[in-house]
Design a protein around this motif. Structure first.
Motif, PDB file in Angstrom:
ATOM      1  N   ARG A  64       0.825  -1.204   0.000  1.00  0.00           N
ATOM      2  CA  ARG A  64       0.000   0.000   0.000  1.00  0.00           C
ATOM      3  C   ARG A  64       0.861   1.257   0.000  1.00  0.00           C
ATOM      4  O   ARG A  64       2.009   1.247   0.420  1.00  0.00           O
ATOM      5  CB  ARG A  64      -0.923  -0.024   1.211  1.00  0.00           C
ATOM      6  CG  ARG A  64      -1.886  -1.206   1.138  1.00  0.00           C
ATOM      7  CD  ARG A  64      -3.090  -1.049   2.030  1.00  0.00           C
ATOM      8  NE  ARG A  64      -4.089  -2.033   1.649  1.00  0.00           N
ATOM      9  CZ  ARG A  64      -4.667  -2.862   2.501  1.00  0.00           C
ATOM     10  NH1 ARG A  64      -4.375  -2.819   3.781  1.00  0.00           N
ATOM     11  NH2 ARG A  64      -5.580  -3.718   2.064  1.00  0.00           N
ATOM     12  N   ALA A  69      -4.059   4.606   1.545  1.00  0.00           N
ATOM     13  CA  ALA A  69      -5.305   4.804   0.801  1.00  0.00           C
ATOM     14  C   ALA A  69      -5.382   3.944  -0.465  1.00  0.00           C
ATOM     15  O   ALA A  69      -6.484   3.609  -0.905  1.00  0.00           O
ATOM     16  CB  ALA A  69      -5.461   6.272   0.430  1.00  0.00           C
ATOM     17  N   TYR A  70      -4.241   3.598  -1.037  1.00  0.00           N
ATOM     18  CA  TYR A  70      -4.232   2.846  -2.290  1.00  0.00           C
ATOM     19  C   TYR A  70      -3.360   1.608  -2.155  1.00  0.00           C
ATOM     20  O   TYR A  70      -2.341   1.622  -1.468  1.00  0.00           O
ATOM     21  CB  TYR A  70      -3.725   3.722  -3.441  1.00  0.00           C
ATOM     22  CG  TYR A  70      -4.683   4.847  -3.749  1.00  0.00           C
ATOM     23  CD1 TYR A  70      -5.716   4.682  -4.659  1.00  0.00           C
ATOM     24  CD2 TYR A  70      -4.561   6.067  -3.094  1.00  0.00           C
ATOM     25  CE1 TYR A  70      -6.614   5.706  -4.913  1.00  0.00           C
ATOM     26  CE2 TYR A  70      -5.454   7.104  -3.344  1.00  0.00           C
ATOM     27  CZ  TYR A  70      -6.485   6.915  -4.251  1.00  0.00           C
ATOM     28  OH  TYR A  70      -7.371   7.935  -4.498  1.00  0.00           O
ATOM     29  N   THR A  71      -3.761   0.555  -2.843  1.00  0.00           N
ATOM     30  CA  THR A  71      -3.033  -0.710  -2.863  1.00  0.00           C
ATOM     31  C   THR A  71      -2.529  -0.936  -4.280  1.00  0.00           C
ATOM     32  O   THR A  71      -3.314  -0.909  -5.231  1.00  0.00           O
ATOM     33  CB  THR A  71      -3.950  -1.866  -2.419  1.00  0.00           C
ATOM     34  OG1 THR A  71      -4.393  -1.619  -1.085  1.00  0.00           O
ATOM     35  CG2 THR A  71      -3.232  -3.200  -2.475  1.00  0.00           C
ATOM     36  N   GLU A 166      -0.495  10.270  -5.971  1.00  0.00           N
ATOM     37  CA  GLU A 166      -1.343   9.242  -5.374  1.00  0.00           C
ATOM     38  C   GLU A 166      -2.830   9.501  -5.610  1.00  0.00           C
ATOM     39  O   GLU A 166      -3.599   8.590  -5.909  1.00  0.00           O
ATOM     40  CB  GLU A 166      -1.061   9.146  -3.871  1.00  0.00           C
ATOM     41  CG  GLU A 166      -1.889   8.137  -3.152  1.00  0.00           C
ATOM     42  CD  GLU A 166      -1.568   8.060  -1.672  1.00  0.00           C
ATOM     43  OE1 GLU A 166      -2.509   7.801  -0.913  1.00  0.00           O
ATOM     44  OE2 GLU A 166      -0.400   8.272  -1.277  1.00  0.00           O
ATOM     45  N   SER A 169      -4.656   8.033  -8.650  1.00  0.00           N
ATOM     46  CA  SER A 169      -4.660   6.580  -8.845  1.00  0.00           C
ATOM     47  C   SER A 169      -6.069   6.122  -9.208  1.00  0.00           C
ATOM     48  O   SER A 169      -7.055   6.702  -8.752  1.00  0.00           O
ATOM     49  CB  SER A 169      -4.210   5.867  -7.567  1.00  0.00           C
ATOM     50  OG  SER A 169      -2.879   6.193  -7.263  1.00  0.00           O
ATOM     51  N   LYS A 171      -9.629   4.328  -9.228  1.00  0.00           N
ATOM     52  CA  LYS A 171     -10.512   3.957  -8.111  1.00  0.00           C
ATOM     53  C   LYS A 171     -10.378   2.484  -7.759  1.00  0.00           C
ATOM     54  O   LYS A 171     -10.495   2.112  -6.598  1.00  0.00           O
ATOM     55  CB  LYS A 171     -11.961   4.286  -8.451  1.00  0.00           C
ATOM     56  CG  LYS A 171     -12.245   5.759  -8.484  1.00  0.00           C
ATOM     57  CD  LYS A 171     -13.700   6.033  -8.828  1.00  0.00           C
ATOM     58  CE  LYS A 171     -13.931   7.547  -8.895  1.00  0.00           C
ATOM     59  NZ  LYS A 171     -15.309   7.861  -9.274  1.00  0.00           N
ATOM     60  N   CYS A 173      -7.877   0.826  -7.386  1.00  0.00           N
ATOM     61  CA  CYS A 173      -6.714   0.609  -6.521  1.00  0.00           C
ATOM     62  C   CYS A 173      -6.949   1.048  -5.074  1.00  0.00           C
ATOM     63  O   CYS A 173      -6.064   0.877  -4.235  1.00  0.00           O
ATOM     64  CB  CYS A 173      -5.501   1.345  -7.085  1.00  0.00           C
ATOM     65  SG  CYS A 173      -5.046   0.784  -8.738  1.00  0.00           S
ATOM     66  N   ARG A 174      -8.082   1.625  -4.778  1.00  0.00           N
ATOM     67  CA  ARG A 174      -8.361   2.035  -3.398  1.00  0.00           C
ATOM     68  C   ARG A 174      -8.281   0.825  -2.487  1.00  0.00           C
ATOM     69  O   ARG A 174      -8.776  -0.255  -2.801  1.00  0.00           O
ATOM     70  CB  ARG A 174      -9.727   2.699  -3.296  1.00  0.00           C
ATOM     71  CG  ARG A 174      -9.752   4.061  -3.956  1.00  0.00           C
ATOM     72  CD  ARG A 174     -11.079   4.733  -3.737  1.00  0.00           C
ATOM     73  NE  ARG A 174     -11.066   6.046  -4.383  1.00  0.00           N
ATOM     74  CZ  ARG A 174     -12.160   6.688  -4.758  1.00  0.00           C
ATOM     75  NH1 ARG A 174     -13.356   6.167  -4.528  1.00  0.00           N
ATOM     76  NH2 ARG A 174     -12.059   7.860  -5.333  1.00  0.00           N
ATOM     77  N   SER A 175      -7.679   1.027  -1.329  1.00  0.00           N
ATOM     78  CA  SER A 175      -7.424  -0.088  -0.421  1.00  0.00           C
ATOM     79  C   SER A 175      -8.693  -0.770   0.073  1.00  0.00           C
ATOM     80  O   SER A 175      -8.681  -1.965   0.347  1.00  0.00           O
ATOM     81  CB  SER A 175      -6.572   0.375   0.761  1.00  0.00           C
ATOM     82  OG  SER A 175      -5.259   0.640   0.305  1.00  0.00           O
ATOM     83  N   GLU A 176      -9.811  -0.060   0.138  1.00  0.00           N
ATOM     84  CA  GLU A 176     -11.044  -0.723   0.578  1.00  0.00           C
ATOM     85  C   GLU A 176     -11.466  -1.805  -0.423  1.00  0.00           C
ATOM     86  O   GLU A 176     -12.232  -2.713  -0.067  1.00  0.00           O
ATOM     87  CB  GLU A 176     -12.182   0.278   0.813  1.00  0.00           C
ATOM     88  CG  GLU A 176     -12.666   0.987  -0.437  1.00  0.00           C
ATOM     89  CD  GLU A 176     -12.153   2.418  -0.557  1.00  0.00           C
ATOM     90  OE1 GLU A 176     -12.768   3.186  -1.321  1.00  0.00           O
ATOM     91  OE2 GLU A 176     -11.157   2.782   0.107  1.00  0.00           O
ATOM     92  N   ASN A 177     -10.956  -1.767  -1.646  1.00  0.00           N
ATOM     93  CA  ASN A 177     -11.254  -2.802  -2.627  1.00  0.00           C
ATOM     94  C   ASN A 177     -10.354  -4.030  -2.472  1.00  0.00           C
ATOM     95  O   ASN A 177     -10.577  -5.049  -3.138  1.00  0.00           O
ATOM     96  CB  ASN A 177     -11.093  -2.257  -4.045  1.00  0.00           C
ATOM     97  CG  ASN A 177     -12.073  -1.135  -4.345  1.00  0.00           C
ATOM     98  OD1 ASN A 177     -13.218  -1.165  -3.878  1.00  0.00           O
ATOM     99  ND2 ASN A 177     -11.629  -0.144  -5.085  1.00  0.00           N
TER     100      ASN A 177
END
Length: 180
Positions: A64, A69-71, A166, A169, A171, A173-177
Motif C-alpha cells: 500500500r 489509501a491505495y493498494t 497518489e 490513482s 478507483k 486501486c483504493r485499499s477498501e477494494n
C-alpha cells in the motif's frame, strides 16, 4: 469470449523468468529486514508499506501507499524461510494480468549478502514490462539502503512524485477494494 470458450485456459499462459542479482555489503539480517518489514515503508520496494495477515505460507500480502489509501500489489505468501528465502505471488491492482511469482533468495558470503530477485511473470503483459523495469530498481535501491541507510536522491525524488500523484490513482486501486 472467455478463455475456455477460446480454447485456452489460465494454465496455458506462457510465463517468462527474469533474475536480478546484487552483492550487498552488510548482514543477511539487515537485508532480510528491508524486504520483510511491515512496521515502516519499504524503501527498496517503491516506498510501499507491506500489510499482511501473516508472513507465513498462505498469508495475504498487500503493498500500500504511505497513506494506506491505495493498494498497488496483492498476493499471498508461498514460502517464508527467514532469513534466507521469501516467495510470494503478486498482481498489480491496475492490471488484469495473471499473477506473477516473486522469489527473494539471500546468502551471506563473508561481509556481503548475495541477493537474488527472481520474477516469473506472464509473458508479453504490462505486468511483465513493469516487473522487468522495477526489478533492477529494487535490487539497486536495496543495496543502497543497506549500505548507506537511504535511497539515492533520484529514487527519493521519484518516491516524492509517487506521493504527489497518489490522488490520481484509479478507483480500483483504493485499499477498501483490497482488504486482507
Amino acid at each position: 469470449m472467455s478463455a475456455d470458450e477460446a480454447g485456452t485456459s489460465p494454465a496455458a499462459v506462457t510465463m517468462e523468468t527474469e533474475v536480478f542479482e546484487v552483492m550487498i555489503r552488510g548482514s543477511i539480517e539487515a537485508v532480510w529486514r528491508e524486504i520483510t518489514k511491515t512496521d515502516e515503508l519499504q524503501g527498496a520496494i517503491f516506498n510501499a508499506r507491506m500489510h499482511t495477515d501473516g508472513l507465513k505460507p498462505g498469508g495475504q500480502i498487500r503493498m500500500r501507499t504511505a497513506s494506506g489509501a491505495y493498494t498497488s500489489v496483492v498476493g499471498h505468501v508461498l514460502e517464508f524461510d527467514p532469513p534466507r528465502r521469501f516467495v510470494h505471488t503478486m498482481a498489480f491492482t491496475t492490471q488484469d494480468d495473471p499473477e506473477s511469482t516473486v522469489e527473494y533468495d539471500l546468502e551471506q558470503q563473508g561481509d556481503q549478502v548475495r541477493f537474488r530477485l527472481t520474477v516469473t511473470m506472464p509473458a508479453g503483459t504490462k505486468s511483465a514490462k513493469q516487473m522487468r523495469q522495477g526489478g533492477t530498481m529494487i535490487v539497486n535501491t536495496l543495496k543502497r539502503i543497506v549500505e548507506t541507510g537511504r535511497p539515492s536522491l533520484g529514487i527519493r525524488l521519484l518516491y516524492r512524485l509517487f506521493t504527489l500523484l497518489e490522488g490520481i490513482s484509479p478507483k480500483r486501486c483504493r485499499s477498501e477494494n483490497w482488504p486482507l
